[in-house]
Enzyme design. Structure first.
Site, PDB file in Angstrom:
ATOM      1  N   PRO A 319       0.838  -1.198   0.000  1.00  0.00           N
ATOM      2  CA  PRO A 319       0.000   0.000   0.000  1.00  0.00           C
ATOM      3  C   PRO A 319       0.874   1.249   0.000  1.00  0.00           C
ATOM      4  O   PRO A 319       2.092   1.163   0.137  1.00  0.00           O
ATOM      5  CB  PRO A 319      -0.736  -0.118   1.319  1.00  0.00           C
ATOM      6  CG  PRO A 319       0.290  -0.720   2.239  1.00  0.00           C
ATOM      7  CD  PRO A 319       1.155  -1.623   1.379  1.00  0.00           C
ATOM      8  N   ASN A 321       0.454   3.832   2.208  1.00  0.00           N
ATOM      9  CA  ASN A 321       0.481   4.607   3.459  1.00  0.00           C
ATOM     10  C   ASN A 321       1.772   4.438   4.253  1.00  0.00           C
ATOM     11  O   ASN A 321       2.183   5.359   4.945  1.00  0.00           O
ATOM     12  CB  ASN A 321      -0.762   4.333   4.317  1.00  0.00           C
ATOM     13  CG  ASN A 321      -0.908   2.874   4.692  1.00  0.00           C
ATOM     14  OD1 ASN A 321      -0.373   1.997   4.020  1.00  0.00           O
ATOM     15  ND2 ASN A 321      -1.617   2.620   5.766  1.00  0.00           N
ATOM     16  N   LYS A 344       5.164  -5.510  -5.782  1.00  0.00           N
ATOM     17  CA  LYS A 344       4.407  -4.534  -6.572  1.00  0.00           C
ATOM     18  C   LYS A 344       4.018  -3.401  -5.614  1.00  0.00           C
ATOM     19  O   LYS A 344       3.070  -3.510  -4.849  1.00  0.00           O
ATOM     20  CB  LYS A 344       3.156  -5.209  -7.149  1.00  0.00           C
ATOM     21  CG  LYS A 344       2.675  -4.651  -8.474  1.00  0.00           C
ATOM     22  CD  LYS A 344       2.153  -3.234  -8.435  1.00  0.00           C
ATOM     23  CE  LYS A 344       0.796  -3.118  -7.796  1.00  0.00           C
ATOM     24  NZ  LYS A 344       0.419  -1.702  -7.535  1.00  0.00           N
ATOM     25  N   PRO A 345       4.780  -2.294  -5.661  1.00  0.00           N
ATOM     26  CA  PRO A 345       4.465  -1.167  -4.773  1.00  0.00           C
ATOM     27  C   PRO A 345       3.166  -0.484  -5.222  1.00  0.00           C
ATOM     28  O   PRO A 345       2.697  -0.708  -6.337  1.00  0.00           O
ATOM     29  CB  PRO A 345       5.652  -0.215  -4.964  1.00  0.00           C
ATOM     30  CG  PRO A 345       6.703  -1.002  -5.669  1.00  0.00           C
ATOM     31  CD  PRO A 345       5.986  -2.042  -6.463  1.00  0.00           C
ATOM     32  N   GLU A 347       0.868   2.380  -6.671  1.00  0.00           N
ATOM     33  CA  GLU A 347       1.141   3.310  -7.773  1.00  0.00           C
ATOM     34  C   GLU A 347       1.362   4.735  -7.275  1.00  0.00           C
ATOM     35  O   GLU A 347       2.015   5.539  -7.941  1.00  0.00           O
ATOM     36  CB  GLU A 347       0.022   3.256  -8.822  1.00  0.00           C
ATOM     37  CG  GLU A 347      -1.392   3.502  -8.302  1.00  0.00           C
ATOM     38  CD  GLU A 347      -2.097   2.233  -7.807  1.00  0.00           C
ATOM     39  OE1 GLU A 347      -1.403   1.295  -7.349  1.00  0.00           O
ATOM     40  OE2 GLU A 347      -3.340   2.195  -7.875  1.00  0.00           O
ATOM     41  N   GLY A 397      -3.792  -3.471   2.094  1.00  0.00           N
ATOM     42  CA  GLY A 397      -4.552  -2.480   1.343  1.00  0.00           C
ATOM     43  C   GLY A 397      -6.023  -2.542   1.705  1.00  0.00           C
ATOM     44  O   GLY A 397      -6.369  -2.866   2.846  1.00  0.00           O
ATOM     45  N   GLU A 420      -3.813  -7.868   5.044  1.00  0.00           N
ATOM     46  CA  GLU A 420      -3.977  -6.881   6.119  1.00  0.00           C
ATOM     47  C   GLU A 420      -4.803  -5.752   5.522  1.00  0.00           C
ATOM     48  O   GLU A 420      -4.343  -5.029   4.651  1.00  0.00           O
ATOM     49  CB  GLU A 420      -2.601  -6.419   6.599  1.00  0.00           C
ATOM     50  CG  GLU A 420      -2.661  -5.767   7.956  1.00  0.00           C
ATOM     51  CD  GLU A 420      -2.984  -4.293   7.862  1.00  0.00           C
ATOM     52  OE1 GLU A 420      -4.196  -3.950   7.853  1.00  0.00           O
ATOM     53  OE2 GLU A 420      -2.039  -3.486   7.793  1.00  0.00           O
ATOM     54  N   CYS A 454      -3.783   2.022   9.127  1.00  0.00           N
ATOM     55  CA  CYS A 454      -4.770   0.935   9.171  1.00  0.00           C
ATOM     56  C   CYS A 454      -5.384   0.779  10.552  1.00  0.00           C
ATOM     57  O   CYS A 454      -6.530   0.387  10.682  1.00  0.00           O
ATOM     58  CB  CYS A 454      -4.126  -0.359   8.712  1.00  0.00           C
ATOM     59  SG  CYS A 454      -2.584  -0.714   9.549  1.00  0.00           S
ATOM     60  N   GLU A 551     -14.177   2.834   6.747  1.00  0.00           N
ATOM     61  CA  GLU A 551     -12.825   3.331   6.973  1.00  0.00           C
ATOM     62  C   GLU A 551     -12.654   4.652   6.215  1.00  0.00           C
ATOM     63  O   GLU A 551     -12.792   4.698   4.995  1.00  0.00           O
ATOM     64  CB  GLU A 551     -11.810   2.306   6.472  1.00  0.00           C
ATOM     65  CG  GLU A 551     -10.387   2.673   6.815  1.00  0.00           C
ATOM     66  CD  GLU A 551      -9.396   1.552   6.513  1.00  0.00           C
ATOM     67  OE1 GLU A 551      -9.431   1.015   5.391  1.00  0.00           O
ATOM     68  OE2 GLU A 551      -8.582   1.239   7.401  1.00  0.00           O
TER      69      GLU A 551
HETATM   70  P1  NAI Z   1      -5.950  -0.552  -2.824  1.00  0.00           P
HETATM   71  O1  NAI Z   1      -6.286  -1.735  -2.004  1.00  0.00           O
HETATM   72  O2  NAI Z   1      -6.653  -0.376  -4.121  1.00  0.00           O
HETATM   73  O3  NAI Z   1      -4.366  -0.529  -3.147  1.00  0.00           O
HETATM   74  C1  NAI Z   1      -3.397  -1.217  -2.426  1.00  0.00           C
HETATM   75  C2  NAI Z   1      -2.486  -1.969  -3.369  1.00  0.00           C
HETATM   76  O4  NAI Z   1      -3.228  -2.941  -4.084  1.00  0.00           O
HETATM   77  C3  NAI Z   1      -1.811  -1.104  -4.429  1.00  0.00           C
HETATM   78  O5  NAI Z   1      -0.510  -1.587  -4.634  1.00  0.00           O
HETATM   79  C4  NAI Z   1      -2.668  -1.364  -5.653  1.00  0.00           C
HETATM   80  O6  NAI Z   1      -1.995  -1.136  -6.853  1.00  0.00           O
HETATM   81  C5  NAI Z   1      -2.988  -2.822  -5.476  1.00  0.00           C
HETATM   82  N1  NAI Z   1      -4.179  -3.284  -6.197  1.00  0.00           N
HETATM   83  C6  NAI Z   1      -5.295  -2.582  -6.523  1.00  0.00           C
HETATM   84  N2  NAI Z   1      -6.149  -3.352  -7.217  1.00  0.00           N
HETATM   85  C7  NAI Z   1      -5.571  -4.572  -7.336  1.00  0.00           C
HETATM   86  C8  NAI Z   1      -5.950  -5.801  -7.957  1.00  0.00           C
HETATM   87  N3  NAI Z   1      -7.113  -5.926  -8.606  1.00  0.00           N
HETATM   88  N4  NAI Z   1      -5.122  -6.844  -7.888  1.00  0.00           N
HETATM   89  C9  NAI Z   1      -3.947  -6.748  -7.234  1.00  0.00           C
HETATM   90  N5  NAI Z   1      -3.523  -5.618  -6.642  1.00  0.00           N
HETATM   91  C10 NAI Z   1      -4.330  -4.542  -6.689  1.00  0.00           C
HETATM   92  O7  NAI Z   1      -6.158   0.710  -1.905  1.00  0.00           O
HETATM   93  P2  NAI Z   1      -6.353   2.241  -2.361  1.00  0.00           P
HETATM   94  O8  NAI Z   1      -7.301   2.291  -3.500  1.00  0.00           O
HETATM   95  O9  NAI Z   1      -5.028   2.839  -2.515  1.00  0.00           O
HETATM   96  O10 NAI Z   1      -7.052   2.852  -1.065  1.00  0.00           O
HETATM   97  C11 NAI Z   1      -8.444   2.648  -0.837  1.00  0.00           C
HETATM   98  C12 NAI Z   1      -8.713   2.474   0.624  1.00  0.00           C
HETATM   99  O11 NAI Z   1      -8.100   1.284   1.092  1.00  0.00           O
HETATM  100  C13 NAI Z   1      -8.159   3.572   1.538  1.00  0.00           C
HETATM  101  O12 NAI Z   1      -8.983   4.692   1.582  1.00  0.00           O
HETATM  102  C14 NAI Z   1      -8.108   2.847   2.849  1.00  0.00           C
HETATM  103  O13 NAI Z   1      -9.397   2.835   3.436  1.00  0.00           O
HETATM  104  C15 NAI Z   1      -7.747   1.417   2.442  1.00  0.00           C
HETATM  105  N6  NAI Z   1      -6.297   1.157   2.609  1.00  0.00           N
HETATM  106  C16 NAI Z   1      -5.889   0.434   3.684  1.00  0.00           C
HETATM  107  C17 NAI Z   1      -4.555   0.229   3.925  1.00  0.00           C
HETATM  108  C18 NAI Z   1      -4.087  -0.551   5.108  1.00  0.00           C
HETATM  109  O14 NAI Z   1      -3.081  -0.217   5.694  1.00  0.00           O
HETATM  110  N7  NAI Z   1      -4.742  -1.624   5.463  1.00  0.00           N
HETATM  111  C19 NAI Z   1      -3.522   0.785   3.042  1.00  0.00           C
HETATM  112  C20 NAI Z   1      -4.044   1.488   1.890  1.00  0.00           C
HETATM  113  C21 NAI Z   1      -5.386   1.668   1.715  1.00  0.00           C
END
Ligand code: NAI
Ligand code: MG
Length: 651
Positions: A319, A321, A344-345, A347, A397, A420, A454, A551
């Site tokens: 993610p 953050n 895969k970091p 984007e 994420g 997570e 998180c 969240e």
């Molecule tokens: P996201 O879950 O879309 O992105 C996290 C990672 O997953 C990135 O590397 C992204 O490129 C990858 N990803 C996205 N779609 C994917 C797919 N179909 N297959 C494989 N990898 C994929 O999170 P996003 O859109 O950046 O943030 C949305 C919400 O998620 C935030 O507002 C927050 O609520 C939550 N979040 C929670 C985190 C945590 O620490 N648990 C960290 C980041 C976001």
């Protein structure tokens, strides 16, 4: 439809070493990776930001090595952070993405482009699928944060995705659709019938992505039983990790500067975190030679023992953050276990992963063991989670993407999955708590790192007797919080990571107001440059409001009132999440009763946010699967093998 093996065959027959353009080099010290090409694509001038920007960056990164990421400072002392084109890191080499495409990474400090990063998500071009395709993309950049991505391929599939605050993807299918992976025909029909899917990420991997393919193959070769990596002893792996930690300490200032520039994290925080990051690597280093099995008494005439062996090639999806801390907690643990990996970091924050990969190479980690492919989730990320040669995925994420990943794991090769996925963590302040301690902890619990944490204490339950006094003090605390350039000493909050996330938080604030929560301070964007938000406090929040359920991931404190412990335990647990929880009380019995009964992976009593590499971390319920860190963390990268040897009794 082509099978997985067809795809792999094409690549492997093309011959190892995979990267035709990256001939394997003899590893001569220093084992630093080299960029194949160099031209400066963009200049990011942070000197205009603030006078207090630290001026003591390393002039090169890695020092004395290939300046793949350079951060020179001029003799006048202003910081011209020139970041040269950022390529992929595969097989210990810097390589350009097959696609030739790049995407921008923007600094949330001022919304300016820092550099363009290679995007490793090109459509697989193979013999049976000649490369008659054209991809085009209209990048980010419009003020309302709308992203339009469109792809048109001449081999009969057309996909158009439009992304906004909530992303809308439209998928069209024409003619025959071939080479779809992980999406069954039935799925596709459902999609075409529905036509529009409204979800944050759509998993439309249409074929294996070329760079992921190369990276997985490199990791797979590095995992071969005869590889240099597999020949290393466990203690040698530990020594490599210690060297990696040394290099992180050497470059701590540079790395934290890069992190702050790319992510917006307070510099004071990213600098402080370097200690924790190096500590995590050292903890993993120490674990490397402490992985062992058991001997088990047998009722039969035999000797039974277990081995714990590395699971194989891992896909580590990060993610934005905590880009560096997530990188080290996943990568170092997987290395200690003896795995190889493709990272895969996110984007939004592609830079520090590349810097850390360079340090791993410098530490002497053999070719192919750690590969970093930047790119978007639904392309590069999905290709990784669908790949049949990836044995395990560890992801941090959103819940939404966590679910997609688990489906991909099931649809492909039953990958082991660690997730997570954030939370809606309750923090309970009892009548007997010391408010001088509880008020600041509660505020830091949700404002620190702009709420993009998180485990953020996003549901604050305050007991009725102290409620009014607590709310008054909480508002005062929030009002006094300094928000601004994360490099400026004294600032306590920096910007949200990007415009999309900022708008998402503002949307929640509007919902809070509309649903009747009392907005006592904050609620607005600060300025028009960068993505800064006022620390926001809502009181009189009730359990059914959106801001109490979803969240937010922003600096929004939601205060709820409660009467009894019994009641608050039920309310704290009335959520699909279960990552963290906290309680402030001077009554040990209350603390223990709450800790026993709250559904959360970690419980903090009279503190919040205490983390160490030794403590297992992960969630109950929708907050995830498995645990990271601690002794449990490494188990997620291991398989247990039982061996039984017949030993007839000597009579
Ligand atoms: P996201 O879950 O879309 O992105 C996290 C990672 O997953 C990135 O590397 C992204 O490129 C990858 N990803 C996205 N779609 C994917 C797919 N179909 N297959 C494989 N990898 C994929 O999170 P996003 O859109 O950046 O943030 C949305 C919400 O998620 C935030 O507002 C927050 O609520 C939550 N979040 C929670 C985190 C945590 O620490 N648990 C960290 C980041 C976001
Ligand atoms: Mg997303």
């Amino acid at each position: 439809m082509r099978s997985h093996d067809d795809n792999v065959g094409v690549y492997e027959e093309a011959g190892a070493p995979i990267a035709s353009r990256t001939t394997p080099r003899q590893r001569t010290p220093p084992t630093c990776p080299r960029r194949r090409r160099s031209s400066t694509l963009s200049t990011y001038d942070i000197s205009k930001q603030d006078d207090t920007v630290p001026r003591t960056f390393h002039t090169h990164f890695p020092p004395d090595h290939s300046p793949s990421i350079v951060y020179p400072i001029s003799s006048q002392g202003s910081c011209n952070a020139v970041v040269t084109p950022l390529v992929l890191f595969i097989d210990n080499e810097w390589v350009d993405a097959e696609s030739g495409k790049t995407f921008e990474t923007v600094s949330p400090i001022d919304g300016k482009v820092i550099t363009r990063v290679a995007e490793g998500d090109k459509y697989l071009v193979s013999q049976d699928r000649p490369g008659k395709h054209s991809d085009f993309e209209i990048g980010r950049g419009s003020k309302i944060g709308v992203e339009i991505r469109a792809r048109i391929r001449t081999d009969n599939d057309i996909g158009i995705g439009i992304q906004s605050g909530t992303r809308i993807n439209i998928g069209l299918k024409t003619g025959t659709w071939i080479g779809i992976e992980g999406v069954t025909e039935t799925d596709m029909e459902r999609r075409t019938e529905v036509g529009i899917e409204n979800r944050a990420d759509i998993d439309t991997v249409t074929d294996r992505e070329a760079d992921i393919e190369k990276a997985v193959a490199a990791a797979r070769r590095a995992f071969h039983r005869k590889s240099e990596w597999r020949q290393l002893t466990a203690s040698a792996r530990g020594r490599l990790l210690h060297r990696f930690a040394d290099l992180i300490e050497r470059d701590a200032e540079y790395l934290s500067t890069l992190e702050t520039t790319d992510n917006g994290m307070l510099y004071a925080m990213s600098r402080l975190m370097m200690q924790g990051i190096a500590g995590t690597v050292r903890y993993a280093a120490g674990l490397a030679d402490k992985v062992h099995g058991d001997t088990i008494p047998s009722d039969f005439e035999g000797f039974t023992y277990t081995l714990r062996q590395p699971v194989g090639v891992c896909g580590l999806i990060l993610p934005w953050n905590g880009p560096m801390s997530m990188f080290v907690s996943k990568v170092a643990t997987a290395l200690a276990a003896g795995c190889t990996m493709v990272v895969k970091p996110a984007e939004q924050t592609p830079l520090t992963a590349l810097a850390l990969a360079a340090l791993l190479a410098e530490a002497g980690v053999p070719r192919g063991v750690v590969n970093v492919v930047n790119g978007y989730g639904p392309t590069a990320g999905a290709a990784l989670t669908h790949h049949p040669h990836v044995a395990k995925v560890s992801f941090t994420g959103s819940l939404e993407v966590g679910k997609i990943i688990q489906q991909a794991a099931g649809a492909s090769n039953l990958k082991r999955v660690t997730l997570e996925l954030g939370g809606k963590s309750p923090l309970v302040i009892c009548d007997d708590a010391d408010l001088n301690v509880a008020v600041p902890y509660a505020a830091e619990g949700v404002f620190a790192h702009q709420g993009q944490v998180c485990v953020a204490a996003s549901r604050l339950f305050v007991q009725s007797k102290i409620y009014d006094e607590f709310v008054k003090r909480a508002v005062e605390y929030a009002k006094n919080r300094k928000v601004g350039n994360p490099f400026t000493e004294g600032n306590q909050n920096g910007p949200q990571v990007d415009e999309e996330m900022m708008n998402k938080v503002l949307g929640y604030i509007e919902k809070g107001k509309a649903e009747g929560a009392k907005l006592l301070t904050g609620g607005q964007r600060i300025g028009t440059t960068g993505y800064y938000l006022e620390p926001t406090v809502f009181a009189d929040v009730t359990d059914n409001m959106t801001i109490a359920k979803e969240e937010i991931f922003g600096p929004v404190q939601s205060i709820l009132k409660f009467e009894t412990l019994d009641e608050v335990i039920d309310r704290a647990n009335d959520t699909n999440y279960g990552l963290a929880a906290g309680i402030f009380t001077t009554n040990v019995q209350t603390a223990l009763q709450f800790s026993n009964l709250v559904e959360a992976g970690i419980v903090w009593v009279n503190n919040y946010f205490t983390f160490e590499p030794r403590i297992p971390f992960g969630g109950f319920k929708d907050s995830g699967l498995g645990r990271e860190n601690g002794l449990e963390g490494i188990q997620q990268y291991l398989e247990t093998k039982t061996v039984n040897i017949a030993v007839p009794k000597l009579t």
